[in-house]
Design a protein around this motif. Sequence first.
Motif, PDB file in Angstrom:
ATOM      1  N   GLU A 152       6.999   6.669  27.724  1.00 33.15           N
ATOM      2  CA  GLU A 152       6.561   7.757  26.802  1.00 33.15           C
ATOM      3  C   GLU A 152       6.538   8.831  27.809  1.00 33.15           C
ATOM      4  N   SER A 155       9.562  11.113  26.910  1.00 35.90           N
ATOM      5  CA  SER A 155       9.532  11.820  25.381  1.00 35.90           C
ATOM      6  C   SER A 155       7.990  12.774  25.841  1.00 35.90           C
ATOM      7  N   SER A 158       9.988  15.697  27.545  1.00 31.08           N
ATOM      8  CA  SER A 158      11.523  16.483  26.203  1.00 31.08           C
ATOM      9  C   SER A 158      10.779  17.161  24.972  1.00 31.08           C
ATOM     10  N   ILE A 159       9.327  16.827  24.986  1.00 34.51           N
ATOM     11  CA  ILE A 159       8.503  17.305  23.874  1.00 34.51           C
ATOM     12  C   ILE A 159       8.150  18.527  24.556  1.00 34.51           C
TER      13      ILE A 159
ATOM     14  N   ARG B 147      18.274  -0.683  20.068  1.00 30.35           N
ATOM     15  CA  ARG B 147      18.117   0.535  20.794  1.00 30.35           C
ATOM     16  C   ARG B 147      18.987   1.332  19.616  1.00 30.35           C
ATOM     17  N   TYR B 149      19.543   5.713  19.622  1.00 27.30           N
ATOM     18  CA  TYR B 149      19.150   6.965  19.727  1.00 27.30           C
ATOM     19  C   TYR B 149      18.946   8.410  18.940  1.00 27.30           C
ATOM     20  N   TYR B 171      13.883  -0.388  18.456  1.00 28.22           N
ATOM     21  CA  TYR B 171      13.668   0.898  19.501  1.00 28.22           C
ATOM     22  C   TYR B 171      14.277   1.959  18.689  1.00 28.22           C
ATOM     23  N   ARG B 190       6.468  -6.198  17.696  1.00 28.15           N
ATOM     24  CA  ARG B 190       6.769  -4.946  16.500  1.00 28.15           C
ATOM     25  C   ARG B 190       8.648  -5.338  15.959  1.00 28.15           C
ATOM     26  N   ASN B 195       9.794   5.347  17.214  1.00 32.41           N
ATOM     27  CA  ASN B 195       9.772   6.117  19.219  1.00 32.41           C
ATOM     28  C   ASN B 195       9.969   7.777  19.405  1.00 32.41           C
ATOM     29  N   THR B 197      11.187  11.975  19.417  1.00 34.20           N
ATOM     30  CA  THR B 197      10.259  12.515  19.291  1.00 34.20           C
ATOM     31  C   THR B 197      10.794  13.656  18.087  1.00 34.20           C
ATOM     32  N   LEU B 217       5.526   5.740  17.265  1.00 36.49           N
ATOM     33  CA  LEU B 217       4.781   6.247  18.697  1.00 36.49           C
ATOM     34  C   LEU B 217       5.338   7.250  18.660  1.00 36.49           C
ATOM     35  N   ASN B 218       5.084   8.114  19.619  1.00 32.95           N
ATOM     36  CA  ASN B 218       5.260   9.767  20.146  1.00 32.95           C
ATOM     37  C   ASN B 218       4.930  10.579  19.342  1.00 32.95           C
ATOM     38  N   THR B 219       6.058  11.849  18.595  1.00 28.91           N
ATOM     39  CA  THR B 219       5.407  13.278  18.134  1.00 28.91           C
ATOM     40  C   THR B 219       6.189  13.199  16.335  1.00 28.91           C
TER      41      THR B 219
END
Lengths: 161, 382
Positions: A152, A155, A158-159, B147, B149, B171, B190, B195, B197, B217-219
Amino acid sequence: MYKWILLFLLIPSVAFGAVNEKYSYKDLMDIDLSKINASEFNNSTIVGSNFYQQESPDKDIFPNGLTGVIFEKCNLDNVKIKDGMVLGLGNSNRQIKIQNDLEDWKVEKVLGSWKAKEPLNKANFIELGISIDAKDIPAIKQDKSATEIKYEEVSIISIDK
Amino acid sequence: MKKFLLFLLISSFLLPSICFGAAATMYVTVAGAGTKAGGDWDNAMGLAEWDTDFSGSVEAGDIYYVKQGTYTHTSAMTSGTGGSATAPIQVIGVVTATTETPPDSTRWAYGDDRPLLAAGGNTVYSTGSYWLWRNFRMTTTDTHAFRVYTNSIAINVYVNNSGSSGRRAFYIAADSPSLILCEAENANGRAFELNSTRFPRAENCYAHDSTDGFLTLNTGGGLILDSISSSNTNGINLGTTHNTIRGTTIYGNTVGILGGTSGNNTITNNIISENATGASWGTEQASNVFDYNSWFNTADVVNVTTGSNSVTGNPLMNNPASGDFTLTTGSPALDSGMKMNVNMGTVGDYKKNIGVDQDDNESGGGGSSAEATLILNGVAIN
């Protein structure tokens, strides 16, 4: 001299034990085989199978009365190695337990209890900059795993870029 | 002097290949064969040789053809190397009968023929960009498991994570990763964690028997398209904003979509059926768009406005409790989805069902052994 004779006697059994077709190249994770008749394993070589037992170090999953059972290239993590089991080439037999950081750690028995030695995925810890020293494991159970917290943070960084 | 010139001549041929090794096509079987160098099936790499190459020598443009069988990992197999847009690194599972070098798509493995990565407490992944995985199965208890990426894709991959609470089967992280035709279950965690960006994508995916079917999750700005989420605690759990959930069947979960305070989501053309609660938000978010969904739950919504084109009543799926989510004749979900708009300049009536099934004549009866052609970013990917 005696060592050479012993080696001479052992090599054929390791190298040429009949492959146990029923239990080779199988995914038997978290399966207890202790009720199976030992004769199904005896005097055979089991190749390339996964016997991993999560969260239970030194778990006794094979029947008693084993003899001449050779393992090669097997995942025997958390499996108790007992009489009659011979570890050939390419196996893993690590003892693994989840710690308070919610990560898997290799453990060793010290004075009757399992103590953390190093994280199972040590390279991932190093890459993420997480301590691999068991002393840094939190004293109380965390809500999120150490790697999840770090992912987290990565991340967010990186944002920000 | 002549010897020196000869040395220079030979070096001029050899050095480039040593310093800048060309992309290679490699062949892998469980036990390996011949020299185990991987150049053909007669000299296929075994698992140990594959692990060494994967972890240390893989480079852009490499392709591994991996033959059906159980690959038992006694340690993690990881790579940080990336491919490129024109030279991705590909890992392709093929059936036992494959003899061709290279094999074509008729040899791709499906169902239980897919190579099984029996990872135990370990896992297999690359953090590099531009990887393409297809036709695999994995069992594991690893925290982050399979995973994917940046700009990487997994197609036709099944993952079962039987590990402890909060772990993941898939993930997907970093920038624009995609999962297509993937299946996951994770009894204590999960199935799919998006997750990322930017724009994680799950299309034609199946999440079941997990704590969270899909979790963002995240942005993110996650895309969950034409998928199925059934028999989970939360069918879809939105931890982020700006997600798109479309054409998905969300069935038999405790909560179909759990939103918390998530806003700016577009949720259309989904069947949300036989969940204890269809969609639940902590507080209503006016920025969310819900419309053209089919609702048939014990309680349809909490703090959600369903939209003026919603469909109610039993969507009449064939046998969803047994995994058949196709629609039967007379289903109110047939042709009730949001269509392409005539304002786009198109002509005609582009009918769209609600939910994952788009075939009005389907009578159910299980999955196909082959895939339809899929287009991603304008390129056929199967």
